[in-house]
Design a protein around this motif. Structure first.
Motif, PDB file in Angstrom:
ATOM      1  N   THR A   2       0.826  -1.208   0.000  1.00 50.40           N
ATOM      2  CA  THR A   2       0.000   0.000   0.000  1.00 50.40           C
ATOM      3  C   THR A   2       0.859   1.256   0.000  1.00 50.40           C
ATOM      4  OG1 THR A   2      -0.193  -0.087   2.402  1.00 50.40           O
ATOM      5  CG2 THR A   2      -1.967  -1.098   1.128  1.00 50.40           C
ATOM      6  N   ARG A   3       2.043   1.166   0.576  1.00 49.14           N
ATOM      7  CA  ARG A   3       2.932   2.329   0.559  1.00 49.14           C
ATOM      8  C   ARG A   3       3.409   2.636  -0.854  1.00 49.14           C
ATOM      9  NH1 ARG A   3       6.847   1.709   5.822  1.00 49.14           N
ATOM     10  NH2 ARG A   3       5.209   2.092   7.355  1.00 49.14           N
ATOM     11  N   SER A   4       3.720   1.595  -1.613  1.00 54.55           N
ATOM     12  CA  SER A   4       4.185   1.836  -2.982  1.00 54.55           C
ATOM     13  C   SER A   4       3.062   2.395  -3.855  1.00 54.55           C
ATOM     14  CB  SER A   4       4.748   0.558  -3.593  1.00 54.55           C
ATOM     15  OG  SER A   4       3.747  -0.430  -3.712  1.00 54.55           O
ATOM     16  N   ALA A   6       0.568   4.301  -2.730  1.00 49.40           N
ATOM     17  CA  ALA A   6       0.409   5.687  -2.288  1.00 49.40           C
ATOM     18  C   ALA A   6       1.541   6.562  -2.822  1.00 49.40           C
ATOM     19  CB  ALA A   6       0.355   5.747  -0.767  1.00 49.40           C
ATOM     20  N   LEU A   7       2.753   6.040  -2.799  1.00 49.11           N
ATOM     21  CA  LEU A   7       3.895   6.791  -3.318  1.00 49.11           C
ATOM     22  C   LEU A   7       3.752   7.034  -4.820  1.00 49.11           C
ATOM     23  CD1 LEU A   7       6.690   8.066  -2.893  1.00 49.11           C
ATOM     24  CD2 LEU A   7       7.670   5.819  -3.346  1.00 49.11           C
TER      25      LEU A   7
END
Length: 116
Positions: A2-4, A6-7
């Motif tokens: 999920t971080r990738s 969002a990034l």
């Protein structure tokens, strides 16, 4: 994961204006003020000859006004700008100065330097 996502989304949002920015292709002289003043003066002088004289005077004044403004060295600045679709247009910029190749955005009829 999920971080990738969002990034990636954040980078797309932040970099999108740079991808759609217009680019300065070249600087061109602008004699719009001389053309307008010349056409108005020529129309008033030609009005003595009636409506046809006013039209002929305005046309002659239009070209003479441009030549006079160029001749006395008082041309203003305009830029040929290429947009994201590859279309070329000329935009007047009497106050702001830009370099060839610089990325700009349009704010109404004016150009503003893109923040890089």
């Amino acid at each position: 994961m999920t971080r990738s996502i969002a990034l990636s989304f954040t980078l797309c949002v932040l970099l999108a204006p740079l991808c759609q920015a217009d680019q300065i292709v070249r600087e061109v002289p602008d004699t719009t003020a001389g053309k307008g003043f010349g056409a108005l003066t020529g129309m008033m002088a030609g009005a003595a000859g009636g409506p046809i004289g006013a039209i002929v005077g305005a046309a002659g004044g239009f070209f003479a006004g441009s030549a006079v403004q160029t001749g006395i060295g008082k041309t203003e600045t305009a830029y040929e700008v290429k947009n994201a679709q590859g279309e070329m247009s000329t935009v007047r910029s009497p106050n702001a100065r830009f370099e060839v190749g610089q990325q700009v955005t349009r704010k109404g009829p004016r150009l503003v330097a893109s923040e890089e």
